[in-house]
Design a protein around this motif. Structure first.
Motif, PDB file in Angstrom:
ATOM      1  N   GLN A   1      -7.099  -5.166   2.812  1.00 22.99           N
ATOM      2  CA  GLN A   1      -6.415  -4.006   2.240  1.00 22.99           C
ATOM      3  C   GLN A   1      -5.859  -3.089   3.326  1.00 22.99           C
ATOM      4  O   GLN A   1      -4.724  -2.604   3.218  1.00 22.99           O
ATOM      5  CB  GLN A   1      -7.385  -3.247   1.335  1.00 22.99           C
ATOM      6  CG  GLN A   1      -7.726  -3.996   0.058  1.00 22.99           C
ATOM      7  CD  GLN A   1      -8.915  -3.432  -0.675  1.00 22.99           C
ATOM      8  OE1 GLN A   1      -9.777  -2.781  -0.081  1.00 22.99           O
ATOM      9  NE2 GLN A   1      -9.004  -3.688  -1.970  1.00 22.99           N
TER      10      GLN A   1
ATOM     11  N   PRO B   1      -9.161  -8.012  -3.502  1.00 24.94           N
ATOM     12  CA  PRO B   1      -8.404  -6.951  -2.832  1.00 24.94           C
ATOM     13  C   PRO B   1      -7.201  -6.476  -3.635  1.00 24.94           C
ATOM     14  O   PRO B   1      -6.943  -5.270  -3.734  1.00 24.94           O
ATOM     15  CB  PRO B   1      -7.972  -7.602  -1.510  1.00 24.94           C
ATOM     16  CG  PRO B   1      -8.935  -8.708  -1.285  1.00 24.94           C
ATOM     17  CD  PRO B   1      -9.309  -9.198  -2.652  1.00 24.94           C
TER      18      PRO B   1
ATOM     19  N   VAL C   1      -6.837  -2.683  -5.308  1.00 25.60           N
ATOM     20  CA  VAL C   1      -5.737  -1.793  -4.954  1.00 25.60           C
ATOM     21  C   VAL C   1      -4.926  -1.417  -6.188  1.00 25.60           C
ATOM     22  O   VAL C   1      -4.557  -0.253  -6.385  1.00 25.60           O
ATOM     23  CB  VAL C   1      -4.832  -2.467  -3.898  1.00 25.60           C
ATOM     24  CG1 VAL C   1      -3.561  -1.668  -3.682  1.00 25.60           C
ATOM     25  CG2 VAL C   1      -5.579  -2.617  -2.586  1.00 25.60           C
TER      26      VAL C   1
END
Length: 587
Positions: free
Chosen positions: A133, A314, A318
């Motif tokens: 990330q 990830p 996000v």
């Protein structure tokens, strides 16, 4: 001979010095350290609101963290290990005043598929997710999230909510050894109903009833009238406060009840059991694992076992956090920096792995509480983080007596609002074709969540490519054919469009002239140019003309550079019709 240094131009040095100065300027620091934007302007009046919001969110975060660790298949203390680092990191690096980072239902469910209840896998996955990330933020790759469409997101969240909610039914019933796979879980839960523990069922249903009643009371509170009587204001504030911290109150009450039964010698309830006392040690995440029989699982083997989780977790972490941040930024009239949010999440996961956390993201429920309580700055997160740390330091022995049925009730009530049946009506009303990726994601996610997400994304991608390859061509007859492209002209669509023009203009008797309206064409490539070259040759052989209208300068430059024989172009449809009617050559 070497050129002397004296007298050499110093422009490059000056430019380098200016670039260094720009990178180290206060405005640049504010961009990468958002705390420098709000901290110098911090007012004493904000402190009270941040304290109240942080305390309220903290009382919500502790029971939820314990419950979500259960969803992830980890000991309950790992939920608290995951709940405090984001509070401190986000205060410095986050751009939203409302967002709180920590364990969530969806991330816990995703993690459960990859870590299989192994804390070492969970902690290493957190570290790797953080690296991915943060790397995406540094490389400005946040745009990749735009390829996950709204129907896919809603299909995934609805399926995840059903999976998580039903996964807690076993704890309401007091059943053990139930498989994690959804369809097997449904079978064995219904098969095990005769073996349900009466104490867990009564407590679980009671907790659900109380949580639903408090939620309903909060949602039906009337707005405060101007200058209300003191008792009205106090009563409303009391109801709102009790309803807001309902999770903590229910878990505390259930724990006191369970403790009183245990000390009286009655073992009617399934308890959380022994937990590790105290704060987690601060140490690097483990890069290998030694099993009970002495076998060492290497870093590469762990990465292979985690597999697709290094992509799914990830990205979904996000996506969830940025979507929440954007929603509350829009609601409260401020803006966020998506790449900075991405960096804050990545750094939180990297640092969280040093305190044995599993992957975290933004929590919609706790963010809503934060916003509704009137938080003024991200400093409210510090209070929340301190409450979690205090719970770890002093309350862990008491968590032994928390009934699993009460945590299950908290989870079920938390995920139920995520089951949004209205999205089906919305998709049907707006664009029925979008129901396909929604249904594929929703249904396949019950088999494996990651396959549902990938399947929905692939189907959405095919639908997008189909639209690019099959643009609509509006045809009107003005003595000559006027054809208007409703979108751009790309190489997947070139054969389709040229075939339609050829069929409708040249395979009729007599052949027809065509005015092709290209106002929506923003760019072309070599494939399109070659198709147009062949089409123009066919028009010339049939002694009719093809006139291009509304070509943008960039497109026209490409066509002129390609030196297409017989190319005619003009600015408007009317001018194109006039050219064809007068049968003159236009260059």
């Amino acid at each position: 001979m070497m050129e002397p240094l004296v007298g050499r131009p110093t422009g490059d040095r000056g430019s380098l010095r200016d670039n260094i100065a720009s990178c180290c300027s206060y405005s640049t620091l504010k961009k990468y350290l958002p705390i420098l934007t709000w901290l110098p302007k911090y007012r004493l009046g904000w402190l009270k609101m941040d304290l109240i919001a942080g305390l309220t969110v903290g009382l919500t975060a502790v029971p939820q963290a314990l419950a979500y660790a259960e969803v992830a298949g980890l000991p309950v203390q790992y939920g608290l290990y995951s709940a405090f680092m984001g509070c401190f990191i986000y205060c410095v690096f986050g751009t939203s005043k409302d967002v709180t980072l920590g364990p969530t239902a969806i991330m816990s469910l995703l993690c459960s598929f990859y870590i299989e209840g192994d804390p070492i896998y969970a902690v290493l996955l957190t570290f790797l997710c953080g690296i991915i990330q943060a790397g995406m933020a540094i490389l400005r790759l946040g745009f990749l999230l735009d390829f996950i469409s709204y129907p896919v997101i809603k299909g995934f969240t609805c399926a995840a909510a059903v999976t998580i909610g039903f996964g807690q039914v076993k704890n309401i019933l007091g059943l053990k050894n139930i498989p994690h796979q959804f369809f097997l879980q449904v079978y064995y839960v219904f098969h095990g109903i005769p073996e349900a523990r009466v104490g867990d069922v009564i407590l679980g249903l009671s907790c659900l009833l109380v949580l639903v009643m408090l939620t309903w009371m909060k949602s039906h509170l009337e707005p405060i009238p101007p200058d209300p009587p003191t008792h009205v204001h106090a009563a409303r504030g009391l109801v709102w406060s009790v309803a807001t911290i309902r999770n903590a109150l229910v878990v505390i009450a259930a724990t006191v009840f369970a403790y009183s039964l245990e000390v009286s010698g009655y073992h009617f309830l399934t308890l959380t059991g022994r937990t590790t006392d105290g704060l987690p040690p601060f140490r690097p995440p483990p890069f290998s694992e030694r099993t009970d029989n002495g076998t060492v699982i290497s870093f590469s083997e762990i990465v292979m076992d985690v597999g697709g989780g290094l992509i799914v977790i990830p990205l979904m972490g996000v996506l969830e956090s940025i979507a929440i941040a954007k929603a509350f930024a829009s609601k409260n009239d401020y803006r966020i920096d998506a790449n900075q949010e991405l960096f804050a999440i990545g750094l939180t996961n990297i640092m969280g792995s040093f305190v044995s956390a599993y992957p975290v993201t933004g929590s919609f429920g706790r963010t809503a509480v934060n916003s509704q309580t009137g938080v003024c700055t991200p400093a409210g997160g510090i209070v929340t983080g301190v409450i979690v740390l205090l719970s770890l330091a002093f309350l862990m022995p008491l968590f032994y007596y928390i009934p699993k049925a009460s945590l299950a009730a908290v989870i079920i009530c938390a995920v139920t609002p995520m089951i949004d049946y209205r999205v089906v009506k919305e998709l049907w009303r707006v664009r029925r074709l979008d129901l396909l990726p929604f249904l594929v994601t929703f249904l396949v996610s019950f088999w494996e969540v990651q396959y549902g997400i990938v399947g929905g994304i692939i189907l959405s991608g095919f639908m997008l490519l189909y639209l690019l390859a099959r643009p609509k061509l509006k045809v009107t007859d003005h003595g000559v054919l006027v054809m208007e492209l409703d979108s751009g002209l790309n190489f997947p669509a070139s054969e389709y469009i040229c075939h339609h023009i050829y069929t409708q203009a040249l395979q009729v008797s007599p052949p027809r002239c065509v005015v092709l309206d290209c106002h929506h064409v923003c760019g072309i490539d070599c494939t399109v140019v070659n198709q147009l070259r062949d089409l123009l040759r066919q028009f010339k052989l049939q002694n009719v003309s093809l006139v291009f209208v509304g070509l943008k300068h960039s497109v026209l430059d490409v066509l002129l550079a390609a030196d297409l024989p017989g190319l005619k172009h003009t600015d408007s449809v009317e001018a194109g019709l006039q050219i064809l009617s007068s049968n003159t050559h236009y260059d």
